[in-house]
Design an enzyme around this catalytic site. Structure first.
Site, PDB file in Angstrom:
ATOM      1  N   PHE A 145       0.858  -1.071   0.013  1.00 13.74           N
ATOM      2  CA  PHE A 145      -0.031  -0.009  -0.174  1.00 13.74           C
ATOM      3  C   PHE A 145       0.864   1.198   0.200  1.00 13.74           C
ATOM      4  O   PHE A 145       1.812   1.234   0.843  1.00 13.74           O
ATOM      5  CB  PHE A 145      -0.800   0.038   1.287  1.00 13.74           C
ATOM      6  CG  PHE A 145      -1.668   1.411   1.331  1.00 13.74           C
ATOM      7  CD1 PHE A 145      -2.961   1.161   0.577  1.00 13.74           C
ATOM      8  CD2 PHE A 145      -1.602   2.330   1.755  1.00 13.74           C
ATOM      9  CE1 PHE A 145      -3.664   2.131   0.431  1.00 13.74           C
ATOM     10  CE2 PHE A 145      -2.069   3.520   2.006  1.00 13.74           C
ATOM     11  CZ  PHE A 145      -3.363   3.512   1.115  1.00 13.74           C
ATOM     12  N   ASP A 230       9.275   2.088   1.218  1.00 12.27           N
ATOM     13  CA  ASP A 230       8.352   2.772   1.686  1.00 12.27           C
ATOM     14  C   ASP A 230       8.090   2.564   3.404  1.00 12.27           C
ATOM     15  O   ASP A 230       7.901   1.523   3.486  1.00 12.27           O
ATOM     16  CB  ASP A 230       7.022   2.571   1.201  1.00 12.27           C
ATOM     17  CG  ASP A 230       5.932   3.444   1.540  1.00 12.27           C
ATOM     18  OD1 ASP A 230       5.916   3.856   2.718  1.00 12.27           O
ATOM     19  OD2 ASP A 230       4.803   3.258   0.821  1.00 12.27           O
ATOM     20  N   LYS A 258       3.642   8.930   8.383  1.00 10.83           N
ATOM     21  CA  LYS A 258       2.807   8.836   9.564  1.00 10.83           C
ATOM     22  C   LYS A 258       3.182   9.288  11.117  1.00 10.83           C
ATOM     23  O   LYS A 258       2.754  10.139  11.431  1.00 10.83           O
ATOM     24  CB  LYS A 258       2.252   7.239   9.656  1.00 10.83           C
ATOM     25  CG  LYS A 258       1.412   6.838   8.441  1.00 10.83           C
ATOM     26  CD  LYS A 258       0.698   5.708   8.752  1.00 10.83           C
ATOM     27  CE  LYS A 258      -0.415   5.309   7.807  1.00 10.83           C
ATOM     28  NZ  LYS A 258      -0.080   4.842   6.504  1.00 10.83           N
TER      29      LYS A 258
HETATM   30  C1  LIG Z   1      -0.370   4.956   5.195  1.00 11.00           C
HETATM   31  C2  LIG Z   1       0.603   4.700   4.020  1.00 11.00           C
HETATM   32  C3  LIG Z   1       0.651   5.583   2.997  1.00 11.00           C
HETATM   33  C4  LIG Z   1      -0.101   6.656   2.535  1.00 11.00           C
HETATM   34  O1  LIG Z   1       0.047   7.719   3.740  1.00 11.00           O
HETATM   35  P1  LIG Z   1      -1.367   8.955   3.611  1.00 11.00           P
HETATM   36  O2  LIG Z   1      -0.581   9.802   4.539  1.00 11.00           O
HETATM   37  O3  LIG Z   1      -2.476   8.173   4.066  1.00 11.00           O
HETATM   38  O4  LIG Z   1      -1.249   9.379   2.321  1.00 11.00           O
HETATM   39  C5  LIG Z   1       1.764   5.294   2.150  1.00 11.00           C
HETATM   40  N1  LIG Z   1       2.493   3.991   2.407  1.00 11.00           N
HETATM   41  C6  LIG Z   1       2.428   3.295   3.384  1.00 11.00           C
HETATM   42  C7  LIG Z   1       3.378   2.210   3.707  1.00 11.00           C
HETATM   43  C8  LIG Z   1       1.137   3.709   4.151  1.00 11.00           C
HETATM   44  O5  LIG Z   1       1.128   2.759   5.456  1.00 11.00           O
END
Ligand SMILES: *Cc1c(COP(=O)(O)O)cnc(C)c1O
Length: 401
Positions: A145, A230, A258
């Site tokens: 994600f 990521d 986050k």
């Molecule tokens: C939550 C998340 C995102 C997206 O972050 P947002 O601040 O909601 O746009 C991207 N990559 C990972 C791994 C995430 O957990």
């Protein structure tokens, strides 16, 4: 939502009243809200009916220092009352200091930072950065994600999220997560980047198998691709280390968000080595990204994690939770590191577990129908940990797990 008292005081609306007004005034992108929350302190929050909960989700791995931590409140308040926003025609002390601090924490030599406002924006910037290699293919993992904007969505595997919005930016190749042979087959001298989460968060806390990140690093080196990790969810101390990749590999590109601002919106792209200078003037921008307030918030989070020993605490509290929760035979597998925890249930009762936990005063999350995720504030107390372990069997009973 359940409202116990339907009071009419307009300055103190109940859970039910706010829920009804929400339905009429906010787009239905998230489904009905579970509760209306009014305040928080540490790992605890209170809803509009006055009920108290222990927040074991932490705003989805965001509230590193819990709610209303005095150090974060003071940093944001002081910076906002001094200099709040300036645009990127200018820089500020907090911005430069944050970039330097992030590079120190990564500890992998020279690099440069781009500051954004969220995870998806950090990933958009990084996606554009990969195009500056002159190549276009990005190899990503199934189950990953990366966000909801069009570029980040193109890199996200879940068909239900992607398909309503196609066509999305192309040349994305999906491979099964954890399968080094599949990665080897997909990567070539056309590959701009390999994008992976060291632990897949939204999939239900699924760690990369041993050696997988090393294999990805080696393939990136052989093919001339960038290794992009990521760590939007896993970074900033969540796993009991500053970064989940620590001690395994050195990425070329690292994205964070986050937990970075502890609740103040901020995202970051870190480019190491040649990736530091791929984006040039005119290639990318943001009005809000890197504002003095957001940077002061992130610096306060980092300093407090260091001064309160929260990395060590996250490791110890996470271990205790995994061991205690996993002892119940209705939990078939326990995964994760530090305070990012995934629990597999013996039956598809995760939704009922979330409800039963909420009823009992605990906020937990279900990434899939048979998985529970915990990502509590790193300031979660030992007393709250022990109380949750006590409460857990009855929550599973109630949910019929
Ligand atoms: C939550 C998340 C995102 C997206 O972050 P947002 O601040 O909601 O746009 C991207 N990559 C990972 C791994 C995430 O957990």
């Amino acid at each position: 939502m359940s409202g116990s008292t339907d009071q009419t005081d307009p300055t103190n609306p109940t859970n039910r009243q706010l829920g009804e007004r929400y339905t009429h005034s906010l787009m239905n992108t998230f489904g009905p809200p579970k509760l209306a929350l009014v305040r928080g302190e540490g790992a605890h929050v209170w809803d509009a009916d006055g009920k108290e909960y222990v927040d074991l989700l932490g705003g989805i791995a965001v509230n590193t220092l819990g709610h209303a931590h005095p150090a974060l409140v003071a940093a944001v308040t002081e910076q906002m009352s001094t200099l709040g926003h300036i645009s990127n025609f200018f820089t500020s002390g907090p911005q430069v200091e944050l970039a330097e601090t992030l590079l120190r924490l990564v500890g992998a030599g020279p690099g440069k930072v781009f500051l954004a406002n969220s995870g998806t924006e950090a990933n958009e910037a990084a996606f554009k950065l990969t195009r500056r290699t002159g190549r276009t293919q990005v190899v990503v993992a199934e189950g990953g994600f990366h966000g909801r904007t069009m570029g980040a969505l193109a890199l996200t595997s879940k068909a239900a999220y992607r398909e309503p919005f196609e066509p999305l930016p192309g040349h994305v190749t999906f491979v099964p997560y954890g399968d080094a042979d599949a990665l080897r087959e997909a990567v070539s001298d056309q590959t701009a980047a390999i994008l992976l989460e060291p632990i897949q968060g939204e999939a239900g806390v699924v760690p990369a198998p041993d050696g997988y990140l090393h294999a990805a690093r080696a393939l990136a080196d052989e093919s001339g691709a960038l290794l992009w990790l990521d760590e939007v969810q896993t970074g900033m101390g969540r796993t009991g280390e500053w970064f989940a990749h620590a001690g395994q590999v050195v990425p070329d590109v690292l994205t964070l968000a986050k937990g970075l601002g502890g609740g103040y919106p901020i995202g970051a792209v870190i480019g190491l080595g040649r990736a530091a200078d791929l984006l040039e003037p005119g290639n990318h921008g943001t009005t809000f990204g890197g504002s003095p307030v957001a940077c002061a918030a992130a610096l306060a989070v980092i300093r407090t994690v260091e001064s309160e020993g929260l990395l060590e605490h996250a490791r110890a509290a996470g271990e205790r939770l995994r061991e205690g929760l996993g002892a119940d035979p209705r939990v078939t597998e326990v995964r994760g590191r530090g305070l990012l925890i995934g629990l597999d249930l013996v039956s598809e009762t995760a939704a009922a577990v979330v409800d039963a936990a909420q009823e009992a005063g605990w906020i937990v999350n279900m990434p899939t129908p048979d998985r529970i995720r915990l990502a509590p504030p790193l300031v979660l107390t030992d007393a709250d940990v022990e109380a949750f372990l006590q409460a857990w069997p009855a929550i599973l009973d109630k949910a019929g797990t």
